[in-house]
Design a protein around this motif. Structure first.
Motif, PDB file in Angstrom:
ATOM      1  N   TYR A   1       0.836  -1.192   0.000  1.00  0.00           N
ATOM      2  CA  TYR A   1       0.000   0.000   0.000  1.00  0.00           C
ATOM      3  C   TYR A   1       0.868   1.239   0.000  1.00  0.00           C
TER       4      TYR A   1
ATOM      5  N   ALA B   1      -1.136   4.549   4.759  1.00  0.00           N
ATOM      6  CA  ALA B   1       0.148   3.848   4.594  1.00  0.00           C
ATOM      7  C   ALA B   1       1.295   4.841   4.702  1.00  0.00           C
TER       8      ALA B   1
ATOM      9  N   THR C   1       3.053  -2.154   5.633  1.00  0.00           N
ATOM     10  CA  THR C   1       2.213  -1.734   4.515  1.00  0.00           C
ATOM     11  C   THR C   1       2.045  -2.833   3.472  1.00  0.00           C
TER      12      THR C   1
END
Lengths: 165, 510
Positions: free
Chosen positions: B90, B95, B145
């Motif tokens: 992400y 993020a 992430t």
């Protein structure tokens, strides 16, 4: 037909050698038996059409890692086997029981496990080209990032081995 | 195949957008924050090779700041969160914020580490330590992430391997060696659990992509694989709970935190835990979208045990580093209670982690300032220190009050949000017991202060260096100030987190 025979031979051999590894008294024999075991597993991968993993199994495990194992065993210079004999206590018994429970669970889980995707797809996946394509497109980011782990390990090895004045 | 896998059918019905095979230069731009950290890590490494150790700390700070700035454009537009690099990770929005928060622990520890290395005549280690800090920040970013479980694992390994080495960076110090080896062996063991869990999830769902796993009805997986479903999640949970040092997987924590170089512990205890808790919450949410599931009950119980165990054992410690190590187990418990409380709780957990980062880094930095020999770490020897050295006493008081969760310090706000989300998530009893255990926590944090302020000084056993060196006094004071400010006005940060969280569909998907 050939595949079935090959599977059974390799399967029985790999279990037998695995048992021999842990029951053998001489650590040197254990290591060498482990090499045989790795070869058998590599063969099993081949019967599953996973050529790439089979090759990697032989090169990395039976090759590189086993050499490391051999060196460690030789460097440790293990004396009498008595000192290695582990005493059986409640902790180990519990670990053994839990291990058995986990094995039973895996067996039950595998009983009604249907393979994902068609056989043809699986056949395709094992090929080197297919894996290479995936690594260089879909998985290029994680693939490149693995190099960071290697770099970090390299720095660590240097840090431990280097003589600072 | 006669009976096709129902999960695969449901996947194909969804007609997932086909992955574009061409490489898009946008990918590089999207991952620039992480890549720039990596680049600076390499620069620091090379600077060291060419005998420029002195400027490595400046370059490290510069690198982390640049990387944080690169993430800012994504953060100001909360809707920006999206998948990139063939849906592997992400970027933007929440993020981006996560990246900034993770960089924070590295950024804040650098000045203290520089000072500590100078004090211990270990400046030759600067290049290695700072490049490892940058690399491990890259790992944290990937871990927190990631959208692909493979990416999660690689991120976790980059982070952990760096930390194993950092823990043992003082190789002449036996305790540091012990810390490193213990951390490494147990960590490798925990990683194996995580990997086995990931492989089971792949076996059940046919994919490692979390966004695809989220689209599958968990009941479908549960019906198809009744024996495999919970063990798979439990194995993944073990991997993460180890990194978080939650109760039954905490054994490494006291030894590693005591043995590792003091300011590095501040870094190890904060960034890695934040990354793990974010990744754990995200994976849990993808596999089990409904909160109140059996597993979140289990996690709530583990959270409770961590709080009870951590606080009670910490109360018996004399060594301040060991005390903080056990108290970190209890802080993990508070965070896990947030994770068990569902999406609202993840937010609280991230907020708690942010505050914990400030407190812990400052606390270990302050301890490192007076630490010269083993006995200096025993806080019984600190009698009268607070009066003798007002700056030390004052900052220590702020940190201890904040760690104990007294208002108006930031620690209180963190605990407040966690318990609020726990009550909202239906864990009322857990929240009540949690509050009771934090009373035990208050006991030992305040005991340190009582020794420092109200006991007669015993000159013969006191730490020799009472002066905090100037180049770390200012950063510590800034941290203490931040703790007070967040404690008094938490609204801007928490509401901003709310906005980002609301817009980030991936974590709030329910």
């Amino acid at each position: 037909m050939v595949e079935t025979v090959l599977f059974w031979v390799l399967a029985v051999l790999s279990i037998a050698t695995a048992l021999a590894v842990i029951t053998n008294r001489n650590p040197m024999y254990s290591v060498l038996l482990l090499v045989v075991n790795f070869f058998c597993i590599g063969g099993l991968y081949l019967t599953l059409n996973a050529e790439f993993i089979a090759v990697i199994q032989i090169i990395v495990y039976a090759g590189a890692i086993m050499v490391l194992f051999l060196f460690v065993v030789m460097l440790l210079n293990l004396g009498s086997e008595k000192s290695l004999e582990p005493a059986f206590d409640a902790k180990k018994g519990l670990a053994f029981l839990l291990g058995l429970a986990f094995l039973a669970e895996m067996l039950v889980a595998m009983k009604d496990f249907s393979a994902i995707g068609s056989a043809k797809e699986t056949f395709e996946y094992g090929k080197v080209e297919k894996i290479g394509l995936q690594l260089m497109t879909q998985y290029v980011y994680p693939f490149e990032m693995i190099s960071v782990i290697l770099l970090v390990a390299l720095i660590g090895a240097l840090m431990i081995a280097k003589k600072y004045n | 195949m006669q009976n096709q896998n129902p999960i695969l059918i449901s996947l194909s019905e969804l007609k997932i957008k086909k992955i574009i095979m061409e490489f898009n230069s946008q990918f590089i731009l999207d991952t620039l924050p992480a890549l720039s950290l990596l680049g600076f890590g390499l620069i620091v490494m090379l600077l060291d090779a060419f005998k420029n150790e002195k400027i490595t700390s400046v370059v490290t700070i510069l690198g982390i700041l640049i990387s944080m700035l690169l993430a800012v454009p994504g953060v100001v537009i909360p809707e920006e969160i999206r998948l990139t690099f063939y849906n592997q990770i992400y970027t933007g929005g929440l993020a981006g914020l996560i990246h900034i928060l993770l960089c924070l622990s590295g950024l804040l520890s650098v000045p203290f580490i520089t000072d500590y290395l100078q004090k211990n005549n270990q400046t030759h280690l600067q290049g290695e330590i700072f490049s490892l800090i940058l690399f491990s920040s890259v790992g944290m970013n990937l871990l927190a992430t990631a959208n692909d479980l493979m990416m999660t694992f690689i991120g976790l390994e980059i982070m952990s391997v760096s930390l194993y080495i950092l823990a043992g960076s003082f190789k002449k110090d036996l305790r540091s060696n012990e810390a490193s080896l213990k951390y490494f062996l147990l960590g490798a063991f925990a990683s194996a659990f995580l990997l086995l869990g990931i492989s089971m999830v792949y076996g059940m769902t046919g994919t490692t992509m979390l966004d695809r796993i989220t689209t599958i009805d968990p009941n479908l997986i549960k019906d198809k694989f009744p024996v495999l479903f919970y063990p798979a999640i439990a194995l993944i949970a073990i991997g993460f709970l180890f990194k978080l040092s939650a109760f039954p997987f905490h054994v490494w924590t006291p030894d590693v935190y005591t043995g590792a170089p003091t300011p590095l512990v501040g870094f190890m205890a904060t960034g890695s835990k934040m990354a793990s808790v974010i990744a754990f919450g995200f994976i849990l949410n993808s596999l089990l979208p409904q909160s109140g599931d059996k597993l979140s009950q289990v996690i709530a119980i583990l959270a409770l045990l961590s709080m009870i165990y951590g606080n009670i054992v910490a109360a018996q410690q004399q060594n301040i580093k060991r005390l903080l190590a056990y108290s970190s187990i209890s802080h993990t418990g508070y965070m896990l209670l947030g994770v068990a409380g569902g999406p609202e709780g993840y937010k609280a957990a991230i907020f708690y982690m942010l505050i914990y980062t400030f407190m812990t880094i400052a606390a270990f930095a302050l301890i490192s300032s007076i630490e010269n020999k083993e006995e200096d770490l025993n806080y019984q020897n600190w009698s009268g220190l607070g009066v003798k050295n007002i700056a030390f006493g004052l900052i220590m008081s702020i940190l201890m009050f904040s760690l104990a969760g007294f208002p108006p310090f930031a620690g209180f706000i963190g605990k407040y949000f966690v318990f609020l989300s726990a009550v909202k998530g239906g864990f009322v009893v857990h929240a009540v017991i949690g509050i009771l255990t934090s009373v035990v926590g208050a006991y030992y944090y305040l005991k340190v202060l009582v020794t420092m302020f109200f006991e007669k000084p015993k000159d013969n056993i006191q730490p020799k260096t009472l002066k905090i060196r100037k180049n770390i006094l200012i950063p510590i004071m800034v941290l203490a100030l931040i703790i007070v400010i967040i404690g008094i006005i938490p609204a801007p940060i928490s509401s901003y987190l709310d906005i980002l969280y609301g817009k980030a569909g991936f974590l709030a998907k329910l």
